[in-house]
Enzyme design. Structure first.
Site, PDB file in Angstrom:
ATOM      1  N   HIS A  78      32.442 -57.265  71.655  1.00 31.05           N
ATOM      2  CA  HIS A  78      32.028 -57.885  73.058  1.00 31.05           C
ATOM      3  C   HIS A  78      30.704 -57.806  73.368  1.00 31.05           C
ATOM      4  O   HIS A  78      30.548 -58.549  74.450  1.00 31.05           O
ATOM      5  CB  HIS A  78      32.556 -56.620  73.991  1.00 31.05           C
ATOM      6  CG  HIS A  78      32.012 -55.237  74.146  1.00 31.05           C
ATOM      7  ND1 HIS A  78      32.191 -54.075  73.352  1.00 31.05           N
ATOM      8  CD2 HIS A  78      30.758 -55.213  74.818  1.00 31.05           C
ATOM      9  CE1 HIS A  78      31.121 -53.273  73.705  1.00 31.05           C
ATOM     10  NE2 HIS A  78      30.359 -53.861  74.750  1.00 31.05           N
ATOM     11  N   ASP A 129      37.381 -54.348  68.420  1.00 34.30           N
ATOM     12  CA  ASP A 129      36.039 -54.627  68.954  1.00 34.30           C
ATOM     13  C   ASP A 129      34.990 -54.322  68.057  1.00 34.30           C
ATOM     14  O   ASP A 129      34.236 -53.255  67.928  1.00 34.30           O
ATOM     15  CB  ASP A 129      35.784 -53.692  70.420  1.00 34.30           C
ATOM     16  CG  ASP A 129      34.586 -53.845  71.125  1.00 34.30           C
ATOM     17  OD1 ASP A 129      33.826 -55.052  70.648  1.00 34.30           O
ATOM     18  OD2 ASP A 129      34.070 -52.961  71.709  1.00 34.30           O
ATOM     19  N   SER A 230      26.419 -50.289  73.715  1.00 33.37           N
ATOM     20  CA  SER A 230      27.384 -51.065  73.009  1.00 33.37           C
ATOM     21  C   SER A 230      27.089 -51.421  71.651  1.00 33.37           C
ATOM     22  O   SER A 230      25.853 -52.103  71.460  1.00 33.37           O
ATOM     23  CB  SER A 230      27.856 -52.300  73.838  1.00 33.37           C
ATOM     24  OG  SER A 230      28.407 -51.772  74.961  1.00 33.37           O
ATOM     25  N   GLY A 231      27.763 -51.381  70.654  1.00 32.68           N
ATOM     26  CA  GLY A 231      27.430 -51.936  69.269  1.00 32.68           C
ATOM     27  C   GLY A 231      26.617 -51.072  68.566  1.00 32.68           C
ATOM     28  O   GLY A 231      26.662 -51.067  67.256  1.00 32.68           O
TER      29      GLY A 231
END
Length: 311
Positions: A78, A129, A230-231
């Site tokens: 994402h 994801d 995120s990530g």
């Protein structure tokens, strides 16, 4: 093709561009120190040497990521919602802040982006994801230490103490300028699913925690990953090495009661990661070698074949 010509060609094939892909390093998961994020603390220099920052060129930090190889970063799909054009992104390696004005950092261009094929861009809670970023160069061993990956489908025991790191918000809306770290326990997926239905949701039949997801955090909230993390990696010490078991993926708000952080379960994707690296090669010089006639080794092979064919 005569026997000797075929033999020489097969010997030289692994050295040709695309003749072989990358493989995960055998040495990994060693931290330089023993031992957003809401409710966490500032990290120490060298403690998380695989942590990187994914940048939009000219704008700055958008996501975290982890180095699993001198030429590859593991992150969340994402993070590329805005664009999947590699020229749009850079990876900042080294340092504790999101600033370029600190020592011992490298800003690396992105060569390719590989998003897991089944990821649904329209659903922020979608399975798949996960993404791989191929760097334009191979980093030197002195620049980083890769994180180890778990065995495919490795079981993850609830209650295991792990760490999540990132430059995300320390409160909802306030980004952190210094890398944050937070200790979180792994949670049972079924218990986590029940929490996400407290109080009763408008879609009680919807399942939130899929088989390729992992929960970590606290039922009471107060400590959690947040926007901007995120990530980034969720790592645990297993057999004396740091292993990445999760990728920061999604959550409802940050550090809310009964809404622990949800991570992509890395063991479910180890085969895909290894296959993607095996099918793609990162040139040591940073050259893409896309011009067929410009590669000297290829010219040498063709010349050898021509000479042998004339015999």
């Amino acid at each position: 093709m005569k026997f000797w010509a075929r033999y020489i060609f097969l010997l030289l094939l692994p050295s040709l561009p695309g003749g072989r892909g990358d493989v995960l390093p055998s040495v990994c998961g060693h931290s330089g120190n023993a031992g957003k994020i809401v409710g966490g603390q500032d990290a120490q220099e060298g403690k998380w040497p695989w942590q990187v920052s994914l940048w939009i060129a000219g704008e700055g930090h958008i996501c975290g990521g982890s180095l699993i190889h001198p030429g590859w970063v593991l992150t969340a799909a994402h993070c590329f919602q805005r664009s999947q054009n590699p020229n749009f992104y850079q990876v900042k390696v080294g340092g504790l802040t999101v600033s370029l004005f600190e020592g011992d950092i490298t800003l690396v261009s992105v060569r390719s982006i590989f998003v897991y094929p089944s990821y649904l861009w329209t659903d922020p809670t979608s399975s798949g994801d996960i993404a791989l970023v191929q760097l334009d160069i191979l980093l030197k061993p002195s620049q980083f230490t890769p994180i180890c990956l778990p065995e495919a489908q490795a079981p993850l025991t609830p209650g295991t103490g792990c760490w999540v790191t990132g430059w995300g918000s320390t409160q909802e809306g306030d980004p952190s300028s210094v890398l944050q770290e937070l200790a979180v326990p792994l949670l049972d997926s079924e218990e986590c699913e029940k929490m996400y239905h407290i109080p009763k949701t408008k879609v009680p039949e919807k399942r939130f925690i899929q088989a390729d997801m992992l929960c970590a955090g606290f039922a009471e909230g107060q400590k959690d990953a947040c926007q901007g993390d995120s990530g980034g990696p969720l790592v645990c010490v297993i057999n004396s090495s740091w292993i990445q078991v999760g990728i920061t993926s999604w959550g409802f708000g940050c550090a809310q009661p009964f809404r622990p952080g949800v991570y992509t379960r890395v063991p479910a994707y180890v085969d895909w990661i290894q296959r993607t690296l095996a099918e793609n090669h990162t040139d040591t010089c940073g050259c893409h070698s896309r011009a067929f006639g410009a590669h000297p080794l290829l010219l040498l092979v063709l010349l050898a074949l021509a000479l042998l064919g004339a015999l």
